[in-house]
Design a protein around this motif. Structure first.
Motif, short mmCIF file in Angstrom:
data_model
loop_
_atom_site.label_atom_id
_atom_site.label_comp_id
_atom_site.label_asym_id
_atom_site.label_seq_id
_atom_site.Cartn_x
_atom_site.Cartn_y
_atom_site.Cartn_z
N ALA A 187 0.81 -1.21 0.00
CA ALA A 187 0.00 0.00 0.00
C ALA A 187 0.85 1.27 0.00
O ALA A 187 0.37 2.34 -0.39
N ASP A 188 2.11 1.16 0.43
CA ASP A 188 3.00 2.33 0.46
C ASP A 188 3.72 2.57 -0.85
O ASP A 188 4.39 3.59 -1.02
N GLY A 189 3.65 1.61 -1.79
CA GLY A 189 4.25 1.84 -3.09
C GLY A 189 5.14 0.71 -3.58
O GLY A 189 5.03 -0.43 -3.13
N THR A 230 5.18 5.87 -5.32
CA THR A 230 3.93 5.54 -4.64
C THR A 230 2.94 4.99 -5.67
O THR A 230 3.13 5.15 -6.88
N LEU A 231 1.88 4.38 -5.19
CA LEU A 231 0.87 3.84 -6.10
C LEU A 231 0.15 4.95 -6.87
O LEU A 231 -0.37 4.70 -7.96
N ASP A 232 0.12 6.15 -6.32
CA ASP A 232 -0.52 7.27 -7.01
C ASP A 232 0.18 7.59 -8.34
O ASP A 232 -0.43 8.19 -9.24
N GLU A 233 1.44 7.19 -8.45
CA GLU A 233 2.19 7.47 -9.67
C GLU A 233 2.05 6.37 -10.72
O GLU A 233 2.66 6.44 -11.78
N HIS A 254 -5.85 4.22 -4.47
CA HIS A 254 -4.91 5.25 -4.91
C HIS A 254 -5.23 5.75 -6.32
O HIS A 254 -4.47 6.55 -6.87
N THR A 256 -5.33 3.85 -8.95
CA THR A 256 -4.65 2.99 -9.93
C THR A 256 -5.61 1.92 -10.43
O THR A 256 -6.29 1.28 -9.64
#
Length: 284
Positions: A187-189, A230-233, A254, A256
């Motif tokens: 979850a943190d990437g 991060t998962l946002d990316e 996030h 994704t």
């Protein structure tokens, strides 16, 4: 079959392949999921295996953030899933695109598929993988319309070219989509054991209009020393249907997109690493 016989079989699979999956053991032993899990628990209590999500691995299998398995070791893990993921990734590539491939065993499989797909040409592939570049260099007829750009850099145990040379090369390029293999994610990437590789993978993401992470389910929960992103990316996580439900929820939270493919049945057990264990454009 007695419990001792089942456990001997499980131990044999782990010693031969490095890991054993519950789903494969259920089929091989013709017993319930719970029976297999109890047998694994008994072996773990005896120190003969280590329990991980979905199965068991050898007790001495590396799980520390700084452990960096070599390419050949990783190639034997989750073979069915990686092939299915690479096939799905191939379907998202379009003729005329410029794409980037990171180093890794799943992206190497994608390179093999791209090399054998003249219908996708013209195509430009940027990569920091020596192996992927070599595969594409020896592509099927029509290779004159397949341009391969190798970044240069310092070679890692996973056959990635990393460091300032690779990072500088990528900073001057722009591609439609990057296909990124990772050591682990949660979850943190996304993470890797190699600090320099993390920086080069960040450069790969930065040069792409969109990023697809290609990672089989066994990568979930694995943590490397260095964070890549991060998962946002990440625009798309392309994985197999063994990815746990909580992982799917965490990734989707996030923003994704999670794309899952079924792993083909009927192949030999696919060892997994230990756990501590679209078209051009932006996010769909």
């Amino acid at each position: 079959m007695l419990a001792s016989q089942r456990q001997e079989h499980i131990l044999g699979v782990v010693r031969a392949h490095g890991a054993a999956r519950v789903a494969d053991l259920v089929t091989a032993l013709d017993v319930s999921d719970m029976t297999v899990r109890r047998d694994i628990a008994e072996l773990a209590r005896a120190g003969l295996v280590r329990r991980v999500h979905g199965g068991a691995v050898a007790p001495d299998a590396g799980g520390r953030p700084t452990d960096e398995p070599g390419f050949e070791a990783k190639r034997a893990w989750a073979q069915r899933e990686k092939h299915a993921i690479a096939q799905a990734a191939l379907a998202s590539v379009e003729p005329g695109q410029a794409i980037a491939l990171s180093a890794g065993t799943t992206t190497h499989l994608l390179a093999e598929l791209l090399a054998a797909a003249p219908a996708l040409r013209p195509l430009t592939v940027v990569t920091n993988s020596v192996g992927a570049a070599d595969v594409l260099h020896h592509a099927a007829p029509g290779a004159d319309r397949l341009e391969v750009i190798l970044t240069g850099g310092v070679r890692t145990p996973s056959d990635a070219l990393v460091g300032p040379v690779a990072d500088t090369a990528l900073a001057h390029l722009r591609v439609d989509r990057a296909y990124l293999g990772v050591h682990g994610l949660d979850a943190d990437g996304l993470t890797t054991p190699n600090l320099a590789e993390a920086a080069t993978n960040r450069a790969l993401i930065a040069c792409a209009a969109a990023t697809t992470v290609v990672a089989d389910h066994s990568k979930w929960g694995v943590t490397g020393l260095a964070r890549i992103a991060t998962l946002d990316e990440v625009d798309v996580l392309l994985s197999d249907d063994g990815l746990p439900a909580d992982a799917r929820t965490a990734v989707a939270a996030h923003g994704t997109r999670v794309q899952l493919v079924p792993a083909p049945a009927g192949a030999p057990a696919a060892p997994a690493p230990p756990t501590p264990q679209q078209p051009t454009g932006g996010r769909p």
